[in-house]
Design a protein around this motif. Structure first.
Motif, short mmCIF file in Angstrom:
data_model
loop_
_atom_site.label_atom_id
_atom_site.label_comp_id
_atom_site.label_asym_id
_atom_site.label_seq_id
_atom_site.Cartn_x
_atom_site.Cartn_y
_atom_site.Cartn_z
N LEU A 1 15.88 -3.13 0.12
CA LEU A 1 14.72 -3.40 0.97
C LEU A 1 13.97 -2.12 1.33
O LEU A 1 12.73 -2.12 1.43
CB LEU A 1 15.15 -4.14 2.24
CG LEU A 1 15.50 -5.61 2.04
CD1 LEU A 1 16.06 -6.20 3.32
CD2 LEU A 1 14.29 -6.40 1.58
N GLN A 2 14.68 -1.02 1.51
CA GLN A 2 14.02 0.25 1.79
C GLN A 2 13.14 0.65 0.61
O GLN A 2 11.98 1.04 0.79
CB GLN A 2 15.04 1.34 2.07
CG GLN A 2 15.67 1.27 3.43
CD GLN A 2 16.79 2.29 3.59
OE1 GLN A 2 17.23 2.92 2.63
NE2 GLN A 2 17.26 2.45 4.82
N SER B 1 10.15 -1.65 0.38
CA SER B 1 9.14 -1.42 1.42
C SER B 1 8.32 -0.16 1.13
O SER B 1 7.22 -0.01 1.64
CB SER B 1 9.79 -1.30 2.80
OG SER B 1 10.55 -0.11 2.88
N ARG C 1 0.96 -4.81 -1.01
CA ARG C 1 1.17 -4.46 0.40
C ARG C 1 1.93 -5.55 1.15
O ARG C 1 2.78 -5.25 1.99
CB ARG C 1 -0.18 -4.22 1.07
CG ARG C 1 -0.06 -3.76 2.52
CD ARG C 1 -1.42 -3.45 3.09
NE ARG C 1 -2.31 -4.57 3.06
CZ ARG C 1 -2.52 -5.40 4.08
NH1 ARG C 1 -1.92 -5.20 5.22
NH2 ARG C 1 -3.36 -6.40 3.96
N ARG D 1 5.61 -5.19 0.59
CA ARG D 1 6.12 -4.04 1.34
C ARG D 1 6.28 -4.38 2.82
O ARG D 1 7.26 -3.99 3.46
CB ARG D 1 5.18 -2.84 1.18
CG ARG D 1 5.15 -2.25 -0.21
CD ARG D 1 4.42 -0.91 -0.24
NE ARG D 1 3.07 -0.96 0.26
CZ ARG D 1 1.99 -1.14 -0.48
NH1 ARG D 1 2.09 -1.28 -1.78
NH2 ARG D 1 0.80 -1.16 0.07
N THR D 2 5.33 -5.13 3.36
CA THR D 2 5.39 -5.51 4.77
C THR D 2 6.58 -6.43 5.03
O THR D 2 7.30 -6.26 6.02
CB THR D 2 4.08 -6.22 5.17
OG1 THR D 2 2.98 -5.36 4.88
CG2 THR D 2 4.07 -6.57 6.64
N ARG D 3 6.80 -7.40 4.15
CA ARG D 3 7.95 -8.31 4.31
C ARG D 3 9.27 -7.55 4.28
O ARG D 3 10.16 -7.81 5.09
CB ARG D 3 7.94 -9.37 3.21
CG ARG D 3 6.82 -10.34 3.31
CD ARG D 3 6.89 -11.33 2.16
NE ARG D 3 5.63 -12.02 2.03
CZ ARG D 3 5.01 -12.23 0.89
NH1 ARG D 3 5.55 -11.85 -0.25
NH2 ARG D 3 3.86 -12.86 0.86
N ALA D 4 9.37 -6.62 3.35
CA ALA D 4 10.61 -5.85 3.24
C ALA D 4 10.84 -5.01 4.50
O ALA D 4 11.96 -4.93 5.01
CB ALA D 4 10.57 -4.96 2.01
N ALA D 5 9.78 -4.40 5.02
CA ALA D 5 9.91 -3.60 6.25
C ALA D 5 10.31 -4.48 7.42
O ALA D 5 11.15 -4.10 8.25
CB ALA D 5 8.60 -2.89 6.54
N LEU E 1 3.93 -4.81 12.88
CA LEU E 1 3.41 -5.01 11.53
C LEU E 1 2.06 -5.73 11.50
O LEU E 1 1.44 -5.84 10.44
CB LEU E 1 4.42 -5.80 10.69
CG LEU E 1 5.76 -5.10 10.44
CD1 LEU E 1 6.70 -6.01 9.67
CD2 LEU E 1 5.55 -3.79 9.71
N TRP F 1 9.98 -15.23 6.82
CA TRP F 1 10.57 -14.23 5.94
C TRP F 1 12.09 -14.29 6.00
O TRP F 1 12.77 -14.17 4.98
CB TRP F 1 10.12 -12.83 6.32
CG TRP F 1 8.65 -12.58 6.20
CD1 TRP F 1 7.73 -13.34 5.52
CD2 TRP F 1 7.92 -11.53 6.80
NE1 TRP F 1 6.48 -12.81 5.66
CE2 TRP F 1 6.56 -11.70 6.42
CE3 TRP F 1 8.26 -10.45 7.60
CZ2 TRP F 1 5.57 -10.83 6.83
CZ3 TRP F 1 7.27 -9.57 7.99
CH2 TRP F 1 5.94 -9.76 7.62
#
Length: 153
Positions: free
Chosen positions: A15-16, A19, A25, A28-32, A50, A60
Motif C-alpha cells: 500500500l505504501q 500510494s 491519483r 494513490r488516494t485509496r491506498a493512502a 484526503l 474502500w
C-alpha cells in the motif's frame, strides 16, 4: 460502525508503494486512506485529510476486505474521454507513415479523408501521434548563424 483494517507487513509495504507510485491519483488516494486505517486513524479524520467523503473510506475498507489490492486499483473510471476517435487517429497514422508531412498537412488530409473537421486542436493530434511513436521537428526558415559567418570574410 467500526471501520478497521488489519494489515500485514507485506500489505502495508504494498500500500505504501501503491500510494506513491500508482499512475492514477484516485488509486494513490485509496491506498493512502487504507494505510491510515491500518494505523487506527479514525475514518472521519482520514476523509478530512484526503478531501473525500466519510462514506468513501468505508467503501474502500469493504473493497479491501472483499478483493484486496485488485479492488483498489480496478475502480478507476475517471478522466475526460479522448477528443480524437480511434478511427481518426488510425487515419492520421496511415497518412503520417505514407510520406513526411508537417502536422498541419496531416491534419488537413485527415479532414479531407474523414469528411469532417478535427474535433480538437492540432496540438492534440500531435500528442496522439507522439503516443504512437512519431516525433516532429520544427521547420527552420533561416540559415544557421555559423553558416552565414563562414561565408562573409
Amino acid at each position: 460502525m467500526k471501520c478497521v483494517v488489519d494489515l500485514s507487513e507485506v500489505e502495508e509495504i504494498t500500500l505504501q508503494q501503491l500510494s506513491i507510485n500508482h499512475r492514477h491519483r484516485d488509486a494513490r488516494t485509496r491506498a493512502a486512506g487504507l494505510l491510515q486505517l491500518g494505523r487506527k486513524v479514525k475514518p472521519k479524520a482520514i476523509a478530512e485529510q484526503l478531501g473525500v467523503s466519510d462514506q468513501s473510506i468505508y467503501n474502500w475498507a469493504r473493497a479491501w476486505r472483499d478483493g484486496g489490492v485488485c479492488a483498489l486499483t480496478g475502480g478507476h473510471n475517471g478522466g475526460r474521454p479522448r477528443a480524437l476517435s480511434e478511427a481518426m487517429v488510425a487515419t492520421a497514422l496511415e497518412i503520417a507513415r505514407a510520406e513526411p508531412l508537417t502536422l498541419g498537412q496531416i491534419a488537413q488530409r485527415v479532414q479531407e479523408m474523414r469528411g469532417e473537421a478535427l474535433p480538437c486542436r492540432i496540438e492534440t493530434l500531435g500528442e496522439a501521434l507522439k503516443r504512437e511513436g512519431f516525433s516532429f521537428k520544427r521547420n527552420r526558415y533561416t540559415l544557421k548563424k555559423s553558416v552565414t559567418k563562414r561565408r562573409s570574410p
